[in-house]
Every structure is written in C-alpha cells, then in structure tokens.
Design a protein around this motif. Structure first.
Motif, mmCIF file in Angstrom:
data_model
loop_
_atom_site.group_PDB
_atom_site.id
_atom_site.type_symbol
_atom_site.label_atom_id
_atom_site.label_comp_id
_atom_site.label_asym_id
_atom_site.label_seq_id
_atom_site.Cartn_x
_atom_site.Cartn_y
_atom_site.Cartn_z
ATOM 1 N N ILE A 68 0.835 -1.207 0.000
ATOM 2 C CA ILE A 68 0.000 0.000 0.000
ATOM 3 C C ILE A 68 0.865 1.251 0.000
ATOM 4 O O ILE A 68 0.674 2.165 -0.813
ATOM 5 N N VAL A 69 1.838 1.310 0.919
ATOM 6 C CA VAL A 69 2.671 2.518 1.004
ATOM 7 C C VAL A 69 3.460 2.714 -0.288
ATOM 8 O O VAL A 69 3.642 3.832 -0.769
ATOM 9 N N PHE A 70 3.882 1.608 -0.897
ATOM 10 C CA PHE A 70 4.726 1.727 -2.081
ATOM 11 C C PHE A 70 3.930 2.123 -3.324
ATOM 12 O O PHE A 70 4.361 2.944 -4.118
ATOM 13 N N TYR A 71 2.716 1.559 -3.473
ATOM 14 C CA TYR A 71 1.972 1.801 -4.722
ATOM 15 C C TYR A 71 0.878 2.854 -4.632
ATOM 16 O O TYR A 71 0.661 3.610 -5.564
ATOM 17 N N VAL A 72 0.156 2.871 -3.499
ATOM 18 C CA VAL A 72 -1.078 3.657 -3.464
ATOM 19 C C VAL A 72 -0.876 5.167 -3.626
ATOM 20 O O VAL A 72 -1.645 5.802 -4.359
ATOM 21 N N PRO A 73 0.134 5.775 -2.991
ATOM 22 C CA PRO A 73 0.271 7.231 -3.187
ATOM 23 C C PRO A 73 0.392 7.596 -4.660
ATOM 24 O O PRO A 73 -0.205 8.571 -5.119
ATOM 25 N N GLY A 74 1.111 6.813 -5.432
ATOM 26 C CA GLY A 74 1.259 7.080 -6.854
ATOM 27 C C GLY A 74 -0.038 6.873 -7.613
ATOM 28 O O GLY A 74 -0.392 7.649 -8.499
ATOM 29 N N MET A 75 -0.771 5.803 -7.260
ATOM 30 C CA MET A 75 -2.020 5.491 -7.959
ATOM 31 C C MET A 75 -3.084 6.544 -7.726
ATOM 32 O O MET A 75 -3.765 6.983 -8.644
ATOM 33 N N LEU A 76 -3.214 6.973 -6.442
ATOM 34 C CA LEU A 76 -4.318 7.859 -6.102
ATOM 35 C C LEU A 76 -3.983 9.328 -6.285
ATOM 36 O O LEU A 76 -4.771 10.099 -6.803
ATOM 37 N N PHE A 77 -2.824 9.719 -5.849
ATOM 38 C CA PHE A 77 -2.534 11.162 -5.798
ATOM 39 C C PHE A 77 -1.382 11.562 -6.707
ATOM 40 O O PHE A 77 -0.925 12.687 -6.679
ATOM 41 N N ASP A 78 -0.878 10.593 -7.481
ATOM 42 C CA ASP A 78 0.238 10.905 -8.337
ATOM 43 C C ASP A 78 1.450 11.407 -7.554
ATOM 44 O O ASP A 78 2.189 12.263 -8.018
ATOM 45 N N ALA A 97 13.647 4.962 -2.868
ATOM 46 C CA ALA A 97 12.203 5.096 -2.666
ATOM 47 C C ALA A 97 11.632 3.811 -2.072
ATOM 48 O O ALA A 97 10.742 3.847 -1.226
ATOM 49 N N ARG A 98 12.172 2.687 -2.505
ATOM 50 C CA ARG A 98 11.683 1.407 -1.995
ATOM 51 C C ARG A 98 11.983 1.278 -0.501
ATOM 52 O O ARG A 98 11.124 0.891 0.295
ATOM 53 N N ALA A 102 9.288 1.122 2.620
ATOM 54 C CA ALA A 102 9.319 0.063 3.631
ATOM 55 C C ALA A 102 9.431 0.682 5.021
ATOM 56 O O ALA A 102 8.724 0.295 5.952
ATOM 57 N N LEU A 103 10.308 1.670 5.125
ATOM 58 C CA LEU A 103 10.516 2.318 6.429
ATOM 59 C C LEU A 103 9.207 2.927 6.939
ATOM 60 O O LEU A 103 8.825 2.737 8.094
ATOM 61 N N ILE A 104 8.517 3.641 6.063
ATOM 62 C CA ILE A 104 7.256 4.293 6.479
ATOM 63 C C ILE A 104 6.255 3.241 6.947
ATOM 64 O O ILE A 104 5.643 3.368 8.012
ATOM 65 N N ALA A 105 6.129 2.162 6.171
ATOM 66 C CA ALA A 105 5.171 1.114 6.555
ATOM 67 C C ALA A 105 5.549 0.495 7.899
ATOM 68 O O ALA A 105 4.703 0.306 8.776
ATOM 69 N N SER A 178 11.020 -5.227 -3.191
ATOM 70 C CA SER A 178 12.377 -5.230 -3.759
ATOM 71 C C SER A 178 13.396 -4.390 -3.006
ATOM 72 O O SER A 178 14.285 -3.807 -3.621
ATOM 73 N N VAL A 179 13.245 -4.292 -1.707
ATOM 74 C CA VAL A 179 14.343 -3.733 -0.919
ATOM 75 C C VAL A 179 15.379 -4.831 -0.802
ATOM 76 O O VAL A 179 15.062 -5.961 -0.435
ATOM 77 N N VAL A 180 16.609 -4.506 -1.144
ATOM 78 C CA VAL A 180 17.615 -5.562 -1.196
ATOM 79 C C VAL A 180 18.227 -5.763 0.185
ATOM 80 O O VAL A 180 19.304 -5.265 0.483
ATOM 81 N N GLU A 181 17.519 -6.488 1.004
ATOM 82 C CA GLU A 181 18.066 -6.839 2.304
ATOM 83 C C GLU A 181 18.697 -8.219 2.201
ATOM 84 O O GLU A 181 18.815 -8.767 1.092
#
Ligand SMILES: Nc1ncnc2c1ncn2[C@@H]1O[C@H](COP(=O)(O)OP(=O)(O)OP(=O)(O)O)[C@@H](O)[C@H]1O
Ligand SMILES: [Mg+2]
Lengths: 228, 262
Positions: A68-78, A97-98, A102-105, A178-181
């Motif tokens: 949600i954090v990764f995709y939704v802001p772009g989908m809804l609010f650009d 950005a990835r 992740a950090l925000i979530a 795809s965060v490379v941990e």
C-alpha cells in the motif's frame, strides 16, 4: 563462491536489514507514544479516530501495508515517494524510494503495536500512585515523569523487547517491494543454483537477536531493584 | 475559632448520593476518629478534604480562611488548588509508596519538587535541600525507621511501609493529617506499631482525622468521635458519649456488631 566471499556479499544486505531495523525503532518508539496519547485522550473524536487507525494497522498484514505505502500514493494522488540522500555525520546515506516506503510502513505498523503496549503499561499503574502524588501537591507532569514513567518502563520492557525481536525478522518482508536486504541477496545466489547462503542468513539473524536479548536482559536487571 | 470548619459537604456519584450534608469542626491538636459501617461515606469524606474528589456543595475552611467553596471551585487555578490541598495530608489504606524510590527519597521527593519551583539562588537552594533531608531524617527517627533510610519499599514489611507513608505525609507539614483505615491492610501483629506512631503524633500536638475500624484505638486516643451512617453524621461527641452512652439506635447497633466481631 567461497564462504568468506558469500559472507561479505550477504553482509551488504545485512547492513540494509540493520538500517531498516534501527530507523524503524528510532521513529516508531516515540510515534507510538503520540498514538498512545491519542487513544487515551478524553477528547472523543480524536480518541475514536486513533482507535480505528490502530485497529486497521494491526488488522491487516504488514506485507499488504508495504504494498500500500509503495503503490497507493502514486495510484491515487500521483505522488512518487522520492529517492533521498541524507547526510549523517558527514557521510551520505542513499535511501531509495523502496527503502523509504518500507521504512514508512514499518514505522507506522510498529508504532501502533508500541502504542498498545504503552497503553497497557500506563493503565496497569494503580490509581493510588497518582493520588499519592496529588495529595503531596505534585502537578500532573511531575506525577507522570517522576512517579509513573519508570514503573511503566519496567512493566513494558518485556513486551517491547518481544516486539523489537519480531521486528528484526519482519524486516525480511521488505523484499516484497524489492528492498535488497539480506534474504533478497541470498535469493539472488539461490537463483544461480547456490542454495546454502539462503540458510546461512539465519546465522546473521540469530547473532543479532542474541545481542538484543543480552541488551534487554541488562535493562531488565537494571530495573530489578524495585518491585511494582 | 476552630482550626477546621466543614459545612454542608455533599457528594454524589451519578445518581447515588454518598455524602448528604456533612458539617463538623475540629480544634487544633485534636484527634478526630470517624467510624461507621462499610459504604457510609467515610473514605469519600476524607477524599473530599484532600481534594481527590470535588464536593458538589459546601465549604471547607482552615483557621477561618475558606480553602474550598463548591460554588467558586471551577474558577480556581490549578496552582491555587495545589497549594490549598497542602493544608491536608493523607495516609492511604494501601500505603502507596513510590516503589522506585528508597525510603528517604519517598519522603523528600515532594518537598524537593516544591523547592525547585521556588525562585531561590543556588546557595539558598542548597541550604533548603539540606533542611529537607534533615527534616526527613528526623521524621524517620520519629517513626522508628532511621536504619531503613536506604531501603526500597519492597524490602519493608507492611507496618514499616505505612510508617514511611506517615513520615512522607508529615514532610510537607500539613495542618491536618488524615488516615484512611491505616491498619486495615496490615497483618494483625503489625497494627500495633502503626497505631503507636499515631499515638506519638498526638502527644506532639498533631491534628489528625482517623477513619478506623479499631474501636479500642478510637476510644482511647480520640478527643472527638464521629459516627457516620448513610452519608450523614449520625452522632458525634467525645469518646465516652459515643462508646459508653450512644444516643442513636444506629450507633448502638453498629457498636454491638463491632463488639461481637472481636
Ligand atoms: N468513585 C466512585 N464512583 C461511584 N461510587 C462510589 C465511588 N466512590 C465511592 N462510591 C460509593 O460511595 C459509597 C461510599 O463509599 P466510601 O468508600 O466512602 O465508604 P466507606 O465508608 O469508606 O466504606 P468502607 O468502610 O468499606 O471503606 C459506596 O456505596 C461506594 O460504592
Ligand atoms: Mg473506606
């Protein structure tokens, strides 16, 4: 690839794991307190909003929250979550950005869990402690910071340490965006038919959790001089 | 003029009226015992005196100065309420010591906080701080716990904890010290040491209000006894009047019952 080469290779991913862990803690522990105050305030609208918020965050899978954090802001609010470069003690830290998503979530999710632990801790302190402070003429602030806080910390230390240890392992979820941990890196090796490093990552986690366990035991011992 | 004048205190919780008009006065240096059956409102009355509950009506004055007036209460600032409440001290049934502080710090915590709020110079502060610690040590001596100054509450017996709680309340030198059943949470063999401390305080002219189920104590130590029933003062007088010649049938019934239970 030999053992040391693999170790060094995985260590790169482990750095990301540790950074995600550390930053999540730094932000979620205090944010949890703010959310906790929100769920305990006498002002009903805020209390209800915060309670619903905590219910939602604790009610849906963390993995879904990452998406949600990764995709939704772009989908809804650009809005695109940006790549950042941050200066820490003279070093530039590149935060993709990835990673930031992740950090925000993680921060929001863990803050909600912490807020419930704080709330339980604060509510478990007997009313008599507050009243004893009141009849001695202390202000609400003085009562909270001088009397209540330390007892709360002592009580919430075990559940907080539990959450913290869970967080170490939850960071592995970040690879779904795809965060490379460390596990993501090991998977890259696995896709080249080198399977054992995938299992070897467990040792990194074990070591880390071991150190944390010792640290929390130390804190608990420090607070064991009183019973509450 | 009496030290304490309480008039027309009423308090309801929701629809239940717990205090239905309480009036009494107390002279300086006197010990008042409040007796009465469970639920009669004794604790609520003490909590009103200590501002832990706000009465719906009534006034409380100390030395002729009104420190509480229900009709004006809402307009008071928190600092005024705080300084007014310090006329009273309260010793709880369950001690309520602060577990993370040792005995000496339990006693000095509140005085130190007050000191920090004053505008003293560094030297003055230092001097006052020494005064606070000295007073605390004298109080510990008074309650017979000098050697426990560095112990934590969890290392003390119930009787010792309650004696620390008494010293803690005295450290702010209240005009009137209130006790809410100070010995009910104690094992029977520990009640004596606490009652002895209260007795000693009486001889040093401390004004006290003691809610108690210890009838012997009330009879022997009080200057005045109040019997409460159903939220009012059913009968009041000196210990002889109440215990040997009670007028109210309710008082008689209560006293007979408490004799039986011994
Ligand atoms: N915060 C409150 N909310 C609602 N009811 C209350 C509250 N505090 C006390 N009461 C009620 O008020 C009545 C008197 O209570 P109080 O504790 O003053 O009695 P008491 O004389 O001290 O009794 P005891 O001898 O058992 O201590 C009781 O019926 C009690 O249920
Ligand atoms: Mg009571």
């Amino acid at each position: 690839m030999g053992f040391w080469e693999v170790t060094l290779f995985l260590l790169d991913g482990f750095k990301v794991t540790c950074l995600l862990f550390l930053l999540t803690l730094i932000f979620s522990l205090p944010l949890g307190l703010i959310i906790c105050m929100g769920t305990m305030t006498k002002f009903r609208p805020i209390r209800y909003i915060m309670k619903v918020f905590v219910w939602i965050i604790r009610g849906i899978p963390l993995m879904l929250q990452l998406f949600i954090v990764f995709y939704v802001p772009g989908m809804l609010f650009d809005i695109r979550i940006p790549d950042l470069e941050i200066n820490v003690f003279g070093k530039t830290l590149e935060i993709s950005a990835r990673f930031l998503s992740a950090l925000i979530a993680f921060v929001i999710n863990y803050a909600c869990y912490f807020s419930e632990i704080y709330r339980g801790g604060i509510q478990s302190i007997s009313r008599g402690q507050y009243e004893a402070g009141q009849v001695l003429g202390m202000t609400k602030m003085q009562i909270f910071f001088k009397i209540i806080l330390k007892q709360v910390i002592k009580r919430i230390l075990p559940p907080v340490s539990n959450e913290v240890i869970t967080l170490v392992k939850d960071t592995a979820l970040a690879r779904v965006i795809s965060v490379v941990e460390i596990i993501k890196l090991a998977e890259q090796l696995a896709s080249r038919a080198l399977l054992w490093p995938l299992f070897y990552t467990g040792a990194f986690y074990l070591l880390f959790v071991g150190i944390l366990t010792l640290l929390f035991n130390h804190f608990e011992k420090k607070l064991s001089y009183f019973k509450s | 003029m009496s030290l304490l004048e309480v008039s027309n205190i009423r308090k309801s919780f929701g629809k239940t009226e717990v205090l239905r008009g309480i009036d009494f006065s107390l002279e300086k240096g006197d010990v008042l015992s409040i007796i009465g059956s469970s639920g009669s409102g004794k604790t609520t009355l003490l909590r009103c005196l200590n501002f832990l509950e706000t009465p719906d009506t009534g006034t409380i004055s100390i030395n002729g100065k009104t420190i509480f007036d229900a009709s004006l209460h809402k307009k008071l600032k928190e600092t005024e309420i705080r300084s007014n409440r310090l006329h009273f001290g309260l010793v709880f049934q369950s001690f309520n010591l602060f577990p993370q502080y040792n005995v000496l710090d339990n006693i000095t915590l509140a005085p130190k906080m007050r000191l920090n709020e004053m505008n003293y110079s560094k030297e003055e502060k230092k001097e006052h701080l020494q005064g606070i610690i000295k007073t605390a040590q004298q109080l510990l001596d008074k309650v017979g716990l000098t050697e426990k100054a560095a112990s934590y509450p969890c290392e003390l017996s119930g009787g010792q904890q309650q004696r620390v709680a008494i010293a803690r309340a005295l450290a702010l030198s209240p005009d009137i010290l209130c006790f809410d059943e100070p010995t009910s949470a104690l094992d029977p063999e520990l009640t004596g040491e606490v009652l002895r401390v209260i007795r000693d305080l009486k001889s040093s002219d401390c004004t006290m209000i003691v809610v108690t189920h210890e009838m012997e104590f009330a009879k022997n130590v009080s200057d005045k006894v109040i019997f409460m029933a159903n939220g009012i003062i059913e009968e009041e007088g000196n210990p002889y009047d109440i215990f040997e010649a009670p007028k109210s049938p309710l008082t008689r019934a209560f006293l007979n019952k408490s004799v039986e239970s011994f």
